[in-house]
Design a protein around this motif. Structure first.
Motif, PDB file in Angstrom:
ATOM      1  N   LEU A   8      25.971 -25.295  22.305  1.00  0.00           N
ATOM      2  CA  LEU A   8      26.159 -25.965  21.738  1.00  0.00           C
ATOM      3  C   LEU A   8      25.728 -27.288  21.696  1.00  0.00           C
ATOM      4  CD1 LEU A   8      29.324 -24.229  19.645  1.00  0.00           C
ATOM      5  CD2 LEU A   8      26.492 -24.115  18.876  1.00  0.00           C
ATOM      6  N   GLU A   9      26.428 -27.955  22.532  1.00  0.00           N
ATOM      7  CA  GLU A   9      26.367 -29.438  23.367  1.00  0.00           C
ATOM      8  C   GLU A   9      24.623 -29.848  23.152  1.00  0.00           C
ATOM      9  OE1 GLU A   9      27.487 -31.999  27.127  1.00  0.00           O
ATOM     10  OE2 GLU A   9      29.064 -30.820  26.160  1.00  0.00           O
ATOM     11  N   ASP A  10      23.986 -29.334  24.154  1.00  0.00           N
ATOM     12  CA  ASP A  10      22.539 -28.943  23.960  1.00  0.00           C
ATOM     13  C   ASP A  10      21.795 -29.470  22.390  1.00  0.00           C
ATOM     14  OD1 ASP A  10      23.037 -29.639  26.442  1.00  0.00           O
ATOM     15  OD2 ASP A  10      22.157 -27.650  26.779  1.00  0.00           O
ATOM     16  N   LEU A  11      22.847 -28.123  21.728  1.00  0.00           N
ATOM     17  CA  LEU A  11      21.933 -28.766  20.491  1.00  0.00           C
ATOM     18  C   LEU A  11      22.550 -29.709  20.334  1.00  0.00           C
ATOM     19  CD1 LEU A  11      21.129 -27.063  18.282  1.00  0.00           C
ATOM     20  CD2 LEU A  11      22.775 -26.182  17.469  1.00  0.00           C
ATOM     21  N   VAL A  12      23.421 -30.138  19.988  1.00  0.00           N
ATOM     22  CA  VAL A  12      23.863 -31.438  19.098  1.00  0.00           C
ATOM     23  C   VAL A  12      23.145 -32.400  19.341  1.00  0.00           C
ATOM     24  CG1 VAL A  12      26.238 -33.122  18.535  1.00  0.00           C
ATOM     25  CG2 VAL A  12      26.638 -30.474  18.286  1.00  0.00           C
TER      26      VAL A  12
END
Length: 90
Positions: A8-12
């Motif tokens: 999720l952090e990478d996606l954001v």
């Protein structure tokens, strides 16, 4: 769970990078803007009674300010693109 959080952090971060690409911010500013869009930031606003729309507008405004301010900061070579602060490891 850690893998999901990392995903999720990478996606954001990827979405923020794509959204602010025309402004060409430094990695430092991209990290700052990405942090604003973490779920924990939104949850913090909501826990303090801030309406969802107000929280979203506030975060978007802060992100725009960070990117715009970074564009105004002169670089050491005289261009108007941002440079990272001296303590930034990027």
């Amino acid at each position: 769970m850690r893998e999901w959080e990392a995903y999720l952090e990478d996606l954001v971060t990827a979405r923020v990078r794509a959204a602010v690409a025309p402004a060409r911010p430094s990695p430092h500013t991209t990290r700052l803007v990405s942090a604003l869009f973490d779920l924990s930031t939104f949850s913090s606003f909501r826990a303090r009674g801030v309406a969802a729309r107000t929280a979203a507008r506030t975060v978007a405004g802060l992100a725009a300010t960070l990117v715009n301010d970074a564009q105004q900061r002169p670089r050491s070579n005289g261009s108007r693109r941002e440079s990272a602060p001296p303590d930034d490891p990027s």
